[in-house]
Design a protein around this motif. Structure first.
Motif, PDB file in Angstrom:
ATOM      1  N   GLY A  75     -61.037 -46.817 -55.956  1.00 13.84           N
ATOM      2  CA  GLY A  75     -61.448 -48.117 -56.478  1.00 13.84           C
ATOM      3  C   GLY A  75     -61.306 -49.256 -55.492  1.00 13.84           C
ATOM      4  N   THR A  78     -62.489 -48.383 -50.953  1.00 14.35           N
ATOM      5  CA  THR A  78     -63.945 -48.275 -50.744  1.00 14.35           C
ATOM      6  C   THR A  78     -64.628 -49.651 -50.800  1.00 14.35           C
ATOM      7  OG1 THR A  78     -64.069 -47.874 -53.097  1.00 14.35           O
ATOM      8  CG2 THR A  78     -64.254 -45.955 -51.682  1.00 14.35           C
ATOM      9  N   SER A  82     -66.206 -51.905 -47.720  1.00 20.30           N
ATOM     10  CA  SER A  82     -67.611 -52.355 -47.742  1.00 20.30           C
ATOM     11  C   SER A  82     -67.692 -53.870 -47.519  1.00 20.30           C
ATOM     12  CB  SER A  82     -68.274 -52.014 -49.076  1.00 20.30           C
ATOM     13  OG  SER A  82     -68.166 -50.644 -49.313  1.00 20.30           O
ATOM     14  N   PHE A 141     -69.337 -39.005 -46.617  1.00 20.40           N
ATOM     15  CA  PHE A 141     -69.562 -37.745 -47.340  1.00 20.40           C
ATOM     16  C   PHE A 141     -69.202 -37.878 -48.811  1.00 20.40           C
ATOM     17  CE2 PHE A 141     -68.681 -36.713 -43.015  1.00 20.40           C
ATOM     18  CZ  PHE A 141     -69.713 -35.862 -42.721  1.00 20.40           C
ATOM     19  N   SER A 142     -69.779 -36.980 -49.601  1.00 19.20           N
ATOM     20  CA  SER A 142     -69.334 -36.878 -50.998  1.00 19.20           C
ATOM     21  C   SER A 142     -67.938 -36.259 -50.995  1.00 19.20           C
ATOM     22  CB  SER A 142     -70.288 -35.970 -51.785  1.00 19.20           C
ATOM     23  OG  SER A 142     -70.070 -34.616 -51.438  1.00 19.20           O
ATOM     24  N   HIS A 145     -67.185 -30.316 -53.567  1.00 18.30           N
ATOM     25  CA  HIS A 145     -67.503 -29.707 -54.864  1.00 18.30           C
ATOM     26  C   HIS A 145     -67.556 -28.198 -54.670  1.00 18.30           C
ATOM     27  CE1 HIS A 145     -68.492 -33.577 -56.671  1.00 18.30           C
ATOM     28  NE2 HIS A 145     -69.015 -33.888 -55.497  1.00 18.30           N
ATOM     29  N   PRO A 204     -75.244 -44.278 -51.232  1.00 18.47           N
ATOM     30  CA  PRO A 204     -73.859 -44.596 -50.856  1.00 18.47           C
ATOM     31  C   PRO A 204     -72.841 -44.160 -51.908  1.00 18.47           C
ATOM     32  CG  PRO A 204     -74.994 -46.586 -51.544  1.00 18.47           C
ATOM     33  CD  PRO A 204     -76.030 -45.499 -51.467  1.00 18.47           C
ATOM     34  N   PHE A 205     -73.306 -44.009 -53.159  1.00 17.40           N
ATOM     35  CA  PHE A 205     -72.409 -43.578 -54.234  1.00 17.40           C
ATOM     36  C   PHE A 205     -72.637 -42.100 -54.564  1.00 17.40           C
ATOM     37  CE2 PHE A 205     -73.013 -48.148 -54.715  1.00 17.40           C
ATOM     38  CZ  PHE A 205     -71.699 -48.589 -54.801  1.00 17.40           C
ATOM     39  N   CYS A 212     -70.440 -41.398 -58.001  1.00 19.48           N
ATOM     40  CA  CYS A 212     -69.318 -42.331 -58.197  1.00 19.48           C
ATOM     41  C   CYS A 212     -69.329 -42.959 -59.591  1.00 19.48           C
ATOM     42  CB  CYS A 212     -69.385 -43.427 -57.137  1.00 19.48           C
ATOM     43  SG  CYS A 212     -68.149 -44.699 -57.405  1.00 19.48           S
ATOM     44  N   ILE A 213     -68.218 -42.775 -60.279  1.00 19.35           N
ATOM     45  CA  ILE A 213     -68.117 -43.300 -61.638  1.00 19.35           C
ATOM     46  C   ILE A 213     -67.919 -44.827 -61.606  1.00 19.35           C
ATOM     47  CG2 ILE A 213     -65.605 -43.050 -61.865  1.00 19.35           C
ATOM     48  CD1 ILE A 213     -66.079 -41.874 -64.594  1.00 19.35           C
ATOM     49  N   GLY A 214     -67.469 -45.343 -60.453  1.00 17.91           N
ATOM     50  CA  GLY A 214     -67.189 -46.786 -60.355  1.00 17.91           C
ATOM     51  C   GLY A 214     -68.351 -47.598 -59.800  1.00 17.91           C
TER      52      GLY A 214
END
Ligand code: HEM
Length: 266
Positions: A75, A78, A82, A141-142, A145, A204-205, A212-214
């Motif tokens: 949260g 990141t 930015s 990167f993600s 997973h 980017p998310f 990205c949940i946020g």
């Protein structure tokens, strides 16, 4: 600057291990010195609730680590990184900074703060933030997973249980999707009517069910901080002949190297 994927992932993993060690030590130290009459911070509060709480399966030791990572790293780090890139690009591209400020002055003026509801009327600003995210690549990167079953992607077999990490950075610098990708040019996100145009290669998310949940929160924070800072201040380098570097350093995020700036009230 072109970055090498394997090296970036190696550095990110090393940073994650360092943070894990630091957090484990900090949590342990808090437990050893815990005093329910003197709650010093978030970790103490969590510890207190975990002792009072009737749901011990939620307030576990493993979960405090995850909550800290979600709040402060996913949260905070990141969005902070930015914003760091945003000011750095404004130092390096003063014409774009002036154009952003002119748009704020025209649409919002100086008598009130910029609000979220102004967003649709500030397309150049929005395009500038999108371009900063594309070229800044805060998350290269993600997250990792796992393939649940065998899968085939463009002819390549991805065997069940493989760890899959999406290279978001490569999407942002791919010449198939971006003209002159290494050039900072917010206009690429505007159509011929000056409206924002979305780009499929802009991730980017990340993308997919675990993106990205946020994202909405992050986009809101970036917009409000960036616009209100530019409304109130002009940002210049401390030395015009020694401009801060645009090269990032890979840690948990791709972070701008430390730099100084002058913030002059407008
Ligand atoms: C500019 C700021 C941000 C960027 C660039 C960013 C980017 C990302 C990316 C790339 C992922 C990985 C998705 C994947 O693995 O496919 C992610 C995951 C995540 N982000 Fe963000 N994020 C930002 C801000 C936030 C904020 C503000 C929050 C919450 C307050 C947040 C919470 C999370 C969480 C919890 C995950 C894991 C989601 C899951 O595993 O399903 N992020 N983010």
């Amino acid at each position: 600057m072109r970055l090498k994927a394997v090296e970036l992932i190696r550095r990110r993993s090393a940073a994650i291990e360092k943070v894990k060690r630091y957090l484990a030590g900090t949590i342990k130290e808090h437990e050893e010195t815990f005093d329910s009459n003197n709650i010093r911070d978030f970790i103490d509060l969590y510890h207190k609730v975990s002792m009072d709480e009737s749901e011990p399966e939620i307030f576990t030791e493993a979960n405090i680590y995850k909550v800290i990572v979600d709040l402060f790293l996913a949260g905070g780090e990141t969005t902070g990184t930015s914003l760091d890139w945003s000011l750095l690009y404004m130092l390096r591209y003063p014409d774009i900074q002036r154009k952003c400020q002119a748009e704020i002055d025209k649409v919002v003026g100086t008598n009130r703060r910029v609000k979220l509801s102004d967003k649709g009327s500030l397309p150049f600003l929005e395009a500038t933030l999108l371009e900063i995210q594309r070229i800044g690549n805060t998350l290269t990167f993600s997250l990792p997973h796992v393939a649940k079953t065998d899968a085939t992607l463009q002819g390549y077999l991805i065997p069940k249980d493989s760890i899959v990490i999406a290279n978001l950075y490569s999407a942002h610098i791919d010449e198939k999707y971006w003209d002159d990708p290494e050039t900072f040019r917010p206009e690429r996100f505007l159509d011929s009517d000056g409206k924002i145009q979305r780009k499929d290669a802009f991730v980017p998310f990340s993308t997919g069910p675990r993106f990205c949940i946020g994202e909405p929160l992050a986009r809101m924070e970036l917009f409000l901080f960036f616009t209100n800072l530019l409304q109130q201040f002009s940002f210049t380098p401390t030395d015009e002949n020694d401009l801060p570097s645009l090269d990032g350093i890979q840690a948990l995020t791709l972070t701008a190297l430390p730099y100084h700036l002058v913030a002059k009230p407008r």
